[in-house]
Scaffold this active site. Sequence first.
Site, short mmCIF file in Angstrom:
data_model
loop_
_atom_site.label_atom_id
_atom_site.label_comp_id
_atom_site.label_asym_id
_atom_site.label_seq_id
_atom_site.Cartn_x
_atom_site.Cartn_y
_atom_site.Cartn_z
N ASP A 106 -17.70 13.69 16.95
CA ASP A 106 -17.94 14.12 15.58
C ASP A 106 -18.05 12.87 14.69
OD1 ASP A 106 -17.83 16.62 13.62
OD2 ASP A 106 -16.39 15.20 12.82
N TYR A 213 -17.48 12.11 4.03
CA TYR A 213 -18.72 12.84 3.75
C TYR A 213 -19.36 12.35 2.45
CZ TYR A 213 -17.57 16.29 7.35
OH TYR A 213 -17.31 16.91 8.54
N HIS A 267 -18.87 22.59 19.78
CA HIS A 267 -18.61 21.27 19.20
C HIS A 267 -17.34 20.65 19.75
CE1 HIS A 267 -19.00 18.25 16.04
NE2 HIS A 267 -17.73 18.43 15.73
#
Length: 286
Positions: A106, A213, A267
């Site tokens: 990730d 982010y 994921h």
Amino acid sequence: MTDVAGVAFRRVGLPEVSLHVAEAGPESGPPTILLHGFPEFWYGWRHQIGPLSEAGLRLVVPDQRGYGLSDKPQGVAAYHLDTLAADVIALAEAYGFATIRLVGHDWGGLVAWWTASHYPDRIARLAILNAPHPGVVGSYIRRHPGQWLRSSYVGLFQLPVLPERLLTAGRCRALRHALTSSSRPGAFAPSDLDRYIEAWLQPGAMTGMLNWYRALAQLPRTEPPRVRVPTLILWGKQDTALQPGLAEASLDLCDDGRIAWYPQATHWLAHEEPAAVNTALRDFLA
């Protein structure tokens, strides 16, 4: 947090931050750094630490900046990918590692890609779990609207304050649901989620985690550097956030790479298929 067998902990001071680090494996083994993603911390590698250390690898598994018990500097600029990659190299230097094997999942995978692209002489081998090279994400999303829909939550994370409130409410109910709803049943036990909640509620942690982010929007749209080091991409095809095409686009940037597909994994393949993942990593890294 000492219930993973064979794990020791230390605090490692880097030029800009101090990181909480889990260690395992023989000191003489090939140096290997494991980088967790959002919203995990070192504990996200709990299924890999034992088997990989038993295979002879020297494991260094940090809580990355902003996460867990590591420092959480203020400001979005502190979480730029260039800075996160520099942390990896500084961590290797703190241990005296000339070169490292680097594994990332990730967000940790994005950092691993970036580190290998910009410091190829320091990376012996690169392994990526469900994470695209940052340089391909923008162009891929523009060509594939379905990926834009999957990534729409990133827009919410750009807002100030509100995402922190939403994600910490009710003992982080939304994040707990995000993990359990996007993974196969049993991937995250209630006791695991308790550990995550403890990490998420550390002072400043949620803002630090979200700032990763927020800083991504600052990346320039330039031609991404190629990846010259041997690379293994492990990809769960049932990922609800990332399309398999991102793995293929990332592979196109590799001089020496291959993809191992996990058709039934999401994921969270390291949690769902640990035996297969551990075998693949051991064979590639050891």
